[in-house]
Design a protein around this motif. Structure first.
Motif, short mmCIF file in Angstrom:
data_model
loop_
_atom_site.label_atom_id
_atom_site.label_comp_id
_atom_site.label_asym_id
_atom_site.label_seq_id
_atom_site.Cartn_x
_atom_site.Cartn_y
_atom_site.Cartn_z
N GLU A 91 15.09 11.29 8.16
CA GLU A 91 15.01 12.03 6.90
C GLU A 91 14.81 13.50 7.22
O GLU A 91 14.10 13.84 8.17
N PHE A 92 15.47 14.39 6.43
CA PHE A 92 15.38 15.83 6.70
C PHE A 92 14.78 16.56 5.51
O PHE A 92 15.10 16.27 4.36
N TYR A 93 13.90 17.50 5.83
CA TYR A 93 13.26 18.32 4.80
C TYR A 93 13.32 19.78 5.24
O TYR A 93 13.22 20.09 6.43
N ASP A 110 11.35 32.53 27.23
CA ASP A 110 11.30 31.29 26.44
C ASP A 110 10.50 31.54 25.15
O ASP A 110 9.56 32.36 25.12
N VAL A 111 10.89 30.82 24.12
CA VAL A 111 10.21 30.96 22.83
C VAL A 111 9.72 29.58 22.37
O VAL A 111 10.49 28.60 22.41
N ALA A 112 8.46 29.50 21.98
CA ALA A 112 7.89 28.25 21.44
C ALA A 112 7.26 28.55 20.09
O ALA A 112 6.43 29.45 19.97
N VAL A 113 7.70 27.81 19.08
CA VAL A 113 7.18 27.98 17.73
C VAL A 113 6.56 26.68 17.25
O VAL A 113 7.18 25.61 17.37
N GLN A 114 5.37 26.77 16.73
CA GLN A 114 4.66 25.59 16.22
C GLN A 114 4.56 25.67 14.71
O GLN A 114 4.22 26.70 14.14
N ALA A 115 4.91 24.55 14.06
CA ALA A 115 4.74 24.46 12.60
C ALA A 115 3.42 23.76 12.31
O ALA A 115 3.14 22.69 12.86
N ASN A 116 2.60 24.36 11.44
CA ASN A 116 1.31 23.78 11.09
C ASN A 116 1.42 23.09 9.73
O ASN A 116 1.58 23.75 8.70
N LEU A 117 1.37 21.75 9.78
CA LEU A 117 1.51 20.95 8.57
C LEU A 117 0.19 20.27 8.23
O LEU A 117 -0.55 19.84 9.14
N ASN A 150 12.93 20.42 13.56
CA ASN A 150 14.33 20.26 13.96
C ASN A 150 15.05 21.60 14.16
O ASN A 150 15.85 21.75 15.08
N ASN A 151 14.73 22.58 13.28
CA ASN A 151 15.44 23.87 13.38
C ASN A 151 14.66 24.93 12.61
O ASN A 151 13.80 24.62 11.77
N SER A 162 13.30 23.52 9.21
CA SER A 162 13.87 22.20 8.95
C SER A 162 13.10 21.15 9.75
O SER A 162 12.89 21.31 10.96
N PHE A 163 12.69 20.10 9.06
CA PHE A 163 11.90 19.03 9.70
C PHE A 163 12.67 17.71 9.66
O PHE A 163 13.26 17.37 8.63
N LYS A 164 12.67 17.01 10.78
CA LYS A 164 13.22 15.65 10.82
C LYS A 164 12.06 14.66 10.84
O LYS A 164 11.14 14.80 11.67
#
Length: 842
Positions: free
Chosen positions: A694-696, A731-738, A777-778, A787-789
């Motif tokens: 599922e994608f959001y 390098d790039v690292a991104v964290q999403a805080n949910l 995801n992106n 974008s979250f899977k």
């Protein structure tokens, strides 16, 4: 590398134990018959032989435990009963899980009792030790492990796995040693299984002492003198065996999930019946000491109690109960030996008794209804009838086997509903006993006639009726059978309490044993009535769901489904399941599995967060911790009344590959009840079946739904480092805080998106409790969206049963009081024996 030395040493020691027991029996026999000049030499030789036997027996025990403790899985016994996951106290349990280990435990206790006897009563040493050594020889033969032609004598605990198993690996590599054993039966992984079997086997072993005194007395012409030294041992045996039985009942209550403490299983019956006969023999032996009556009855009862212990051994270990009992051992080919063991001592006891029967003194005086002898006889008869009613149906598999061995066909079957069948008889026998103990105690302490009896019973009877009325009213006891039980229990408590008060006022406390034990009986009777008759299931399934197709309707109706963090009303409680926990060594209470990550090593994990309890930090994040039995999970169940938190229970479950889900309950103790909780089914998320992707899409600060959960995308965050990864320059690292909201719980999930060179990487986050896997995801910078899977599987849950067991603590308190009564009686009788022995009258 296979260590054959330790096994060979153990087997040699077993042979030495067997030979020394026969030598001890022979030398003590010669000592008993020897003249005064030869006696000293035979006694010295007999004792040396017995000490050799004792040292060798202890050596066998030590060697077998060494094999288990050092994980020598090349030995079949260690492989079958132990594993590396077991803590030391459960290794002790695995020692006696198998037949050979339990026989060794019995042999060890006989050695201890033999040493005590040798050093406490020298005038009886010879004849008593002859019997002791003969019994020991038969017991040791059960673990001899010797094959002579087609004849196998005993089953050795020192057999190598390769000599038992037909696994192909042993034809390729005869020196193969498994990495781990199959482990201890999960049902035995309980502290009560560390102390219950030794207590029970000490009880079994101690029945030999009065039997040995009796046989020695009959064989040497001391037909009545054996009573005095045997009586304290008989009381001790009933005390220890009774304690062992009640420990087993308590183990069943805290470990098994049938919600009770006694299921009338054939193995339970096999220990209960000899105890009843022992108690009967105590009363007749005391009667003989008081009035020189019931000597022959005492002889019959002492013999019967010992033979019943041997019969119980045959029932449990011959395999004859394999289809009717969950406790019995499998047949190791010892059924013939066990039968010979039983029949030999039965024949010897009958032969010796019959030979001297006419010389045994008996009283010609008729027992009056107003005499204590009459009431003791009625009580002993009642106890014997109780035993007979239990042992007869329990022996149906034996009857079938005997008939079939002669070519016949038998269709007899044990009772389908054991609990109902036995209880309806045993409870009424117990009521009769309660009344008898209430009335009989008055005859015991003074002479009675019709008027004196009426005067003595009036006050206790009136008080008992008042107390009964209060109990019946407050307890809402409306069943006529239960009312009778309450009245009988109250009467024996009040009547014996009256006697107890008089004893304490006028005499010594050591005379109070009988009254205390009988008060305990009354409490047990009332406790059994309430806890069994008024047990209430409060986990009623109102959803209409069928949890499992193979469950009976009753099981589906008496269990509720608890989704994690979702409250459910259950009678006056609101119940919330809060997740799985583990026991961590050195940490009080339980630790959430969310704070632990298993390693490849047994019982080892890494702390994913600081482990704190009441402000004290026991382990820092990243430290290795030791889990106590990793396969066990403890399920946190919170109980509320309205908005008020009340308590938390942690019932345990273990998925077992051969036995299915093994669950042990947890209970909350109240003064007037227990709330008993156990797990019937759990969500298995070890191998989840993921649903479709599922994608959001969401912007920082925006809310959306993942499954049924409200989710807030709090922010995106650029990371300088990622645990477990080596980020390079560029390098790039991104964290999403949910933040995911599950009822009153907030879950923080932090998936990571990584760009390294021309490659994209993703570090998803899995929350097993919620059943979700979230992946960043992106990133869409031009729209300021992420974008979250999402993948989903079954949210965590438990299916649980909860029961209220009213006034069960009256039962446990009554049991404890009865045992205290036995203890006081032991002290009194042993004190009498010592005084008489020191006067040279023993």
């Amino acid at each position: 590398m296979i260590n054959t030395f330790v096994g060979n040493l153990g087997h040699f020691m077993v042979i030495l134990v067997f030979v020394s027991s026969i030598v001890t029996a022979f030398s003590y026999y010669k000592y008993t018959l020897a003249n005064e000049l030869e006696r000293a030499g035979w006694r010295k030789f007999s004792r040396i032989s017995f000490y050799v036997h004792a040292v060798a027996s202890i050596a066998v025990v030590a060697i077998l435990f060494n094999i288990i403790y050092n994980f020598r899985f090349e030995y079949f016994y260690a492989y079958s009963h132990a594993s590396r996951a077991l803590p030391v106290h459960y290794m002790i349990s695995s020692f006696w899980e198998g037949q050979e280990g339990s026989f060794l435990l019995w042999i060890f206790w006989n050695v201890v009792l033999g040493i005590v006897l040798v050093h406490t009563n020298k005038s009886w040493e010879g004849p008593v030790m002859v019997v002791f050594a003969l019994v020991q020889a038969f017991l040791v033969s059960m673990i001899l492990g010797v094959v002579i032609g087609d004849l196998k004598i005993g089953s050795s605990p020192f057999i190598l796995l390769r000599d038992v198993s037909n696994a192909p690996i042993f034809s390729i590599d005869p020196n193969f040693v498994p990495e781990d054993g199959t482990g201890l039966n999960p049902l035995l992984q309980n502290i009560w299984m560390v102390i219950h079997p030794p207590t029970l086997f000490l009880g079994y072993a101690s029945t030999l002492v009065p039997f040995a005194y009796l046989m020695g007395g009959l064989a040497t012409g001391r037909y009545k003198e054996w009573i005095r030294p045997a009586l304290p041992w008989t009381i001790f045996s009933a005390f220890i065996l009774g304690m062992g039985i009640m420990m087993g009942a308590y183990w069943a209550y805290v470990t098994l999930n049938f919600g009770g403490y006694w299921n009338w299983d054939p193995v339970e019956n096999a220990s209960y019946v000899p105890w009843l006969i022992l108690v009967a023999s105590i009363h007749t032996m005391i009667t003989y000491k008081k009035s020189s009556t019931a000597l022959k009855t005492s002889i019959v009862l002492v013999i019967t109690s010992f033979i019943l212990v041997l019969y119980a051994t045959f029932l449990v270990r011959s395999g004859v109960l394999g289809d009717t009992s969950v406790h019995s051992f499998t047949d190791l080919g010892l059924s013939g030996q066990l039968l010979i063991y039983l029949l030999f001592f039965l024949f010897v006891a009958i032969f010796i008794s019959a030979k001297v029967w006419k010389h045994i003194p008996s009283s010609e005086k008729e027992a009056s209804v107003y005499s204590r002898e009459f009431w003791i006889f009625i009580g002993a008869t009642t106890l014997s009838l109780m035993a007979f009613q239990v042992i007869l149906p329990t022996s149906i598999p034996v009857f079938n086997a005997v008939i079939e061995s002669f070519g016949g066909i038998s269709n007899m079957a044990p009772p389908a509903n054991q609990e109902e069948f036995y209880s309806k008889f045993q409870l009424w026998f117990a009521v009769a006993l309660a009344i008898l103990t209430g009335v009989g105690q008055f005859f015991w302490w003074k002479k009675m006639d019709k008027k004196a009896l009426k005067d003595a019973l009036t006050v206790p009877y009136v008080i008992a009726m008042i107390v009964s009325a209060i109990i019946i009213t407050l307890g809402k006891v409306y069943n006529i059978s239960y009312i009778v039980i309450v009245v009988a229990g109250a009467f024996t408590i009040i009547a014996n309490g009256t006697i107890l008060i008089k004893i304490l006022r006028k005499s010594s406390f050591k005379l109070a044993g009988g009254s205390l034990a009988h008060i305990g009986l009354g409490m047990i009777l009332i406790g059994v009535m309430f806890s069994s008759g008024y047990s209430q299931v409060i986990s009623t399934n109102m959803s209409g769901l069928t949890y499992k197709k193979d469950w009976e309707d009753e099981l589906n109706k008496e269990n509720v489904l608890l989704w994690i963090n979702k409250p459910l009303q259950m009678l006056e409680y609101d119940v919330i399941y809060r997740g799985r926990h583990k026991k961590v060594s050195g940490v009080p209470g339980y630790v959430s599995v969310n704070k632990l990550q298993s390693t490849e090593k047994v019982n080892e994990a890494i702390a994913l967060a600081d482990i704190e309890v009441k402000g004290k930090t026991y382990h820092k994040k990243g430290e290795k911790v030791e889990i106590v039995l990793e396969e066990n999970s403890y399920f946190e169940i919170e109980y509320y009344k309205g908005d008020d938190y009340k308590f938390t229970l942690y019932p345990m479950s273990q998925p077992n590959p051969t036995m299915g889900l093994i669950s042990s309950p947890d209970s909350k103790w109240f003064v007037g009840k227990d709330l008993y909780t156990h797990i019937s089914a759990i969500n298995d998320y070890d191998e989840p079946e993921w649903k479709d992707d599922e994608f959001y899409e969401a912007s920082p600060g925006e809310q959306f739904h993942i499954s049924d959960y409200v989710t807030t995308f709090e922010s995106g965050e650029v990371l300088d480092e990622v645990e477990g990864l080596n980020l390079k320059e560029g390098d790039v690292a991104v964290q999403a805080n949910l933040i995911i909201y599950d009822n009153d719980i907030e879950k923080r999930l932090k998936p990571i998106f990584i760009i390294s060179g021309n490659q994209v990487g993703r570090v998803p986050v899995i929350d097993q409790e919620l059943g979700v896997k979230v992946e960043l995801n992106n990133i869409i910078p031009e729209e300021n969206k992420f974008s979250f899977k999402v993948n989903r599987y079954q949210k965590d849950y438990v299916v649980m049963k909860a029961m209220v067991k009213p006034h069960i603590n009256i039962l446990w308190a009554g049991t404890l009081l009865m045992l205290i009564g036995f203890g006081v009686a032991i002290y009194r009788r042993y004190d009498e024996f010592i005084k008489m022995r020191d006067k040279g009258l023993e």
